[in-house]
Motif scaffolding. Sequence first.
Motif, PDB file in Angstrom:
ATOM      1  N   LEU A 281       9.173  -6.164  -7.268  1.00 42.37           N
ATOM      2  CA  LEU A 281       9.496  -6.182  -5.845  1.00 42.37           C
ATOM      3  C   LEU A 281      10.351  -4.976  -5.476  1.00 42.37           C
ATOM      4  O   LEU A 281      11.177  -4.507  -6.276  1.00 42.37           O
ATOM      5  N   LEU A 282      10.143  -4.499  -4.254  1.00 44.20           N
ATOM      6  CA  LEU A 282      10.946  -3.402  -3.708  1.00 44.20           C
ATOM      7  C   LEU A 282      11.625  -3.892  -2.434  1.00 44.20           C
ATOM      8  O   LEU A 282      10.981  -4.475  -1.563  1.00 44.20           O
ATOM      9  N   GLU A 283      12.928  -3.641  -2.326  1.00 42.23           N
ATOM     10  CA  GLU A 283      13.716  -4.050  -1.160  1.00 42.23           C
ATOM     11  C   GLU A 283      14.348  -2.808  -0.547  1.00 42.23           C
ATOM     12  O   GLU A 283      15.098  -2.089  -1.216  1.00 42.23           O
ATOM     13  N   VAL A 284      14.025  -2.529   0.707  1.00 38.51           N
ATOM     14  CA  VAL A 284      14.512  -1.311   1.368  1.00 38.51           C
ATOM     15  C   VAL A 284      15.275  -1.695   2.632  1.00 38.51           C
ATOM     16  O   VAL A 284      14.722  -2.323   3.536  1.00 38.51           O
ATOM     17  N   HIS A 285      16.540  -1.317   2.682  1.00 33.78           N
ATOM     18  CA  HIS A 285      17.387  -1.539   3.849  1.00 33.78           C
ATOM     19  C   HIS A 285      17.607  -0.221   4.580  1.00 33.78           C
ATOM     20  O   HIS A 285      17.453   0.863   4.011  1.00 33.78           O
ATOM     21  N   ARG A 286      18.005  -0.324   5.829  1.00 37.29           N
ATOM     22  CA  ARG A 286      18.387   0.871   6.567  1.00 37.29           C
ATOM     23  C   ARG A 286      19.699   1.405   5.999  1.00 37.29           C
ATOM     24  O   ARG A 286      20.630   0.642   5.740  1.00 37.29           O
ATOM     25  N   ALA A 287      19.750   2.711   5.825  1.00 35.36           N
ATOM     26  CA  ALA A 287      20.967   3.315   5.284  1.00 35.36           C
ATOM     27  C   ALA A 287      22.082   3.273   6.312  1.00 35.36           C
ATOM     28  O   ALA A 287      21.848   3.259   7.526  1.00 35.36           O
ATOM     29  N   LEU A 288      23.320   3.213   5.824  1.00 38.37           N
ATOM     30  CA  LEU A 288      24.451   3.377   6.712  1.00 38.37           C
ATOM     31  C   LEU A 288      24.341   4.722   7.420  1.00 38.37           C
ATOM     32  O   LEU A 288      23.867   5.703   6.830  1.00 38.37           O
TER      33      LEU A 288
ATOM     34  N   ARG B  45       1.712   1.770  -0.660  1.00 39.27           N
ATOM     35  CA  ARG B  45       2.478   0.647  -0.133  1.00 39.27           C
ATOM     36  C   ARG B  45       3.975   0.942  -0.213  1.00 39.27           C
ATOM     37  O   ARG B  45       4.731   0.617   0.713  1.00 39.27           O
ATOM     38  N   VAL B  46       4.401   1.549  -1.307  1.00 41.09           N
ATOM     39  CA  VAL B  46       5.806   1.939  -1.440  1.00 41.09           C
ATOM     40  C   VAL B  46       6.207   2.824  -0.269  1.00 41.09           C
ATOM     41  O   VAL B  46       7.250   2.625   0.376  1.00 41.09           O
ATOM     42  N   ARG B  47       5.361   3.817   0.019  1.00 38.78           N
ATOM     43  CA  ARG B  47       5.639   4.739   1.112  1.00 38.78           C
ATOM     44  C   ARG B  47       5.824   3.985   2.433  1.00 38.78           C
ATOM     45  O   ARG B  47       6.741   4.243   3.214  1.00 38.78           O
ATOM     46  N   SER B  48       4.947   3.038   2.687  1.00 38.47           N
ATOM     47  CA  SER B  48       5.011   2.312   3.960  1.00 38.47           C
ATOM     48  C   SER B  48       6.276   1.460   4.050  1.00 38.47           C
ATOM     49  O   SER B  48       6.870   1.348   5.122  1.00 38.47           O
ATOM     50  N   TYR B  49       6.710   0.878   2.940  1.00 43.17           N
ATOM     51  CA  TYR B  49       7.916   0.057   2.968  1.00 43.17           C
ATOM     52  C   TYR B  49       9.158   0.921   3.126  1.00 43.17           C
ATOM     53  O   TYR B  49      10.128   0.518   3.790  1.00 43.17           O
ATOM     54  N   VAL B  50       9.166   2.096   2.523  1.00 38.41           N
ATOM     55  CA  VAL B  50      10.296   3.010   2.677  1.00 38.41           C
ATOM     56  C   VAL B  50      10.439   3.429   4.138  1.00 38.41           C
ATOM     57  O   VAL B  50      11.550   3.565   4.660  1.00 38.41           O
ATOM     58  N   LEU B  51       9.317   3.618   4.820  1.00 34.55           N
ATOM     59  CA  LEU B  51       9.353   3.985   6.234  1.00 34.55           C
ATOM     60  C   LEU B  51       9.771   2.800   7.105  1.00 34.55           C
ATOM     61  O   LEU B  51      10.560   2.944   8.039  1.00 34.55           O
ATOM     62  N   ALA B  52       9.253   1.608   6.800  1.00 33.40           N
ATOM     63  CA  ALA B  52       9.512   0.436   7.641  1.00 33.40           C
ATOM     64  C   ALA B  52      10.907  -0.137   7.435  1.00 33.40           C
ATOM     65  O   ALA B  52      11.490  -0.697   8.370  1.00 33.40           O
ATOM     66  N   GLN B  53      11.448  -0.045   6.227  1.00 35.26           N
ATOM     67  CA  GLN B  53      12.773  -0.564   5.883  1.00 35.26           C
ATOM     68  C   GLN B  53      12.956  -2.012   6.357  1.00 35.26           C
ATOM     69  O   GLN B  53      13.843  -2.322   7.153  1.00 35.26           O
ATOM     70  N   PRO B  54      12.111  -2.931   5.856  1.00 35.12           N
ATOM     71  CA  PRO B  54      12.154  -4.314   6.355  1.00 35.12           C
ATOM     72  C   PRO B  54      13.367  -5.111   5.913  1.00 35.12           C
ATOM     73  O   PRO B  54      13.688  -6.133   6.517  1.00 35.12           O
ATOM     74  N   GLY B  55      14.028  -4.696   4.806  1.00 36.82           N
ATOM     75  CA  GLY B  55      15.252  -5.366   4.407  1.00 36.82           C
ATOM     76  C   GLY B  55      15.066  -6.599   3.551  1.00 36.82           C
ATOM     77  O   GLY B  55      16.026  -7.342   3.341  1.00 36.82           O
ATOM     78  N   TYR B  56      13.879  -6.875   3.040  1.00 32.88           N
ATOM     79  CA  TYR B  56      13.667  -7.990   2.115  1.00 32.88           C
ATOM     80  C   TYR B  56      12.650  -7.571   1.062  1.00 32.88           C
ATOM     81  O   TYR B  56      11.864  -6.641   1.276  1.00 32.88           O
ATOM     82  N   PRO B  57      12.651  -8.224  -0.117  1.00 34.83           N
ATOM     83  CA  PRO B  57      11.790  -7.780  -1.216  1.00 34.83           C
ATOM     84  C   PRO B  57      10.304  -7.999  -0.908  1.00 34.83           C
ATOM     85  O   PRO B  57       9.907  -9.049  -0.395  1.00 34.83           O
ATOM     86  N   LEU B  58       9.491  -6.998  -1.275  1.00 33.01           N
ATOM     87  CA  LEU B  58       8.041  -7.087  -1.113  1.00 33.01           C
ATOM     88  C   LEU B  58       7.362  -6.598  -2.387  1.00 33.01           C
ATOM     89  O   LEU B  58       7.854  -5.677  -3.047  1.00 33.01           O
ATOM     90  N   PRO B  59       6.214  -7.190  -2.769  1.00 29.08           N
ATOM     91  CA  PRO B  59       5.534  -6.802  -4.016  1.00 29.08           C
ATOM     92  C   PRO B  59       4.858  -5.453  -3.888  1.00 29.08           C
ATOM     93  O   PRO B  59       4.300  -5.115  -2.834  1.00 29.08           O
ATOM     94  N   ILE B  60       4.870  -4.680  -4.975  1.00 31.02           N
ATOM     95  CA  ILE B  60       4.320  -3.324  -4.913  1.00 31.02           C
ATOM     96  C   ILE B  60       3.323  -3.017  -6.027  1.00 31.02           C
ATOM     97  O   ILE B  60       2.811  -1.895  -6.091  1.00 31.02           O
ATOM     98  N   LEU B  61       3.028  -3.976  -6.907  1.00 33.32           N
ATOM     99  CA  LEU B  61       2.013  -3.711  -7.925  1.00 33.32           C
ATOM    100  C   LEU B  61       0.629  -3.701  -7.275  1.00 33.32           C
ATOM    101  O   LEU B  61       0.388  -4.361  -6.257  1.00 33.32           O
ATOM    102  N   ARG B  62      -0.305  -2.983  -7.872  1.00 30.61           N
ATOM    103  CA  ARG B  62      -1.635  -2.811  -7.287  1.00 30.61           C
ATOM    104  C   ARG B  62      -2.342  -4.139  -7.064  1.00 30.61           C
ATOM    105  O   ARG B  62      -3.024  -4.326  -6.061  1.00 30.61           O
ATOM    106  N   GLU B  63      -2.187  -5.055  -8.019  1.00 29.15           N
ATOM    107  CA  GLU B  63      -2.918  -6.318  -7.909  1.00 29.15           C
ATOM    108  C   GLU B  63      -2.218  -7.325  -7.016  1.00 29.15           C
ATOM    109  O   GLU B  63      -2.727  -8.419  -6.764  1.00 29.15           O
ATOM    110  N   ALA B  64      -1.030  -6.978  -6.493  1.00 27.26           N
ATOM    111  CA  ALA B  64      -0.253  -7.918  -5.690  1.00 27.26           C
ATOM    112  C   ALA B  64      -0.754  -7.933  -4.249  1.00 27.26           C
ATOM    113  O   ALA B  64      -1.374  -6.976  -3.774  1.00 27.26           O
ATOM    114  N   PRO B  65      -0.491  -9.016  -3.515  1.00 24.65           N
ATOM    115  CA  PRO B  65      -0.897  -9.067  -2.107  1.00 24.65           C
ATOM    116  C   PRO B  65      -0.114  -8.065  -1.267  1.00 24.65           C
ATOM    117  O   PRO B  65       1.033  -7.744  -1.564  1.00 24.65           O
ATOM    118  N   ASP B  66      -0.757  -7.573  -0.197  1.00 24.90           N
ATOM    119  CA  ASP B  66      -0.049  -6.689   0.717  1.00 24.90           C
ATOM    120  C   ASP B  66       0.923  -7.512   1.560  1.00 24.90           C
ATOM    121  O   ASP B  66       0.998  -8.743   1.457  1.00 24.90           O
TER     122      ASP B  66
END
Length: 444
Positions: free
Chosen positions: A275-282, A318-339
């Motif tokens: 899982l990858l979790e991306v928050h907005r930076a201070l 998918r990693v790229r899209s989550y880094v841009l969106a910064q949703p703030g909660y964990p999301l799966p990033i393996l190829r076989e995982a759901p979007d």
Amino acid sequence: MPKDMHRSVLGWLLVSLLLAGCMKEPVVPLPPAPPPKAVIPPRAASPGPQLVYELAPGQQVLGLTQVTRVRGDETLLDIGRRFHLGYDEIEWANPGVDVWVPGDGRQVVLPVAQILPTAPHYGLVANVAARRLFHFLPADAIGRRRVVSYPIGIGREEYPTPLGSTRVTRKRAYPDWRVPASVRRAHAMRGDPLPALVPGGPDNPIGTHVLDLGWPTYIIHSTNKPAGTGLRVTHGCLQLYPEDITRLFDEANTGSAVTVVNQPILAGWQGNELLLEVHRALEEHAASAGEREAVAAVAIRKALASRGRTDEAVDWGRVRSYVLAQPGYPLPILREAPDRTTYLARAPLHKPPVRSALPSPTRPKHGWYLDLGGYRGENNAQKLVAQLRHLGPPVPARRDRFAGRHQVTAGPFGDRDEAERVARRIEIELGLRGELKAPANTGA
């Protein structure tokens, strides 16, 4: 939402112990990812609101992201507090949803899953980027460990919460507050002056319980304005909900270690899912999308290496899209995982308890009121009533349809002095001047 109290010398590259020196590593171009083959996990039973989690050895992720539905006129803040979430957390997880009028029946993402920061797993650990404080409890008699996860408010950009390590030096219940000069100046500039000493009690801005830290002038405390919990609202302190500070006060010991980190990008394993979790930076640590992507790549590769996996296992698009969106909660990033869409479609649905119908409020014949104006749009009137309800202490208000408009009235108040004090608060907090209305049976 108005903030009553909203630089670290470390730059973006030092926000995490995990990522120290990460930008020295050359950034390898991310390979294009083929369309992922979605593997939809079975829907799990919703565990409901949680503060306390069992902690297994090596565990990196707490809880499961969930969804719920809005009930009637409740706000995102009402939902967030019910699920132990702060303002920023629930707002970031639901972009485009009105905080004050989300809409009856609307589905809302509950970002209750969290990746633990890279820090010692003992004592108190705060990740300011995630607006979270983790209290790692000592093992019980049979060796089981638990962690309590609290939403927190943190220091405003001009008064940032310090990073580093300290300890709890003292605990105080119902403390008097000797107001720092900087806080008094800030309040005076807003036309809301504070005395040099605020006596202990429920109306005290630092709340009912305090944990003093080894850092002079910085404390862990509660608030008389709980709607600000989860925001950058303090002068550097850590702020909890009133119901949370009492638990922390009871369970944290004097001498407990306190570690404060700033880790907006986290990667961790939950079972076989990465899982990858991306928050907005201070704001003072803002970085470009490319820099954030590089930080994410380092965290992901470290997690992959711990399982003997390679870059090919990851959907980098998918990693790229989550880094841009910064949703703030964990999301799966393996190829076989759901979007993301599929993942949320299968997230546990927490069904809120059914509320019995409340009787329509009746206006008392006696009491002072504030006329706050009429609005053509029902949403605007509903939003104002919601904001008044969350001012802290809450202001009673109602909206009535009259002559094609929606009238908002605050009150009733016991006497003119109380009504005038509330009118001043509303003007300071919301910039809205109300018209005082005397009780119907007087000409005052």
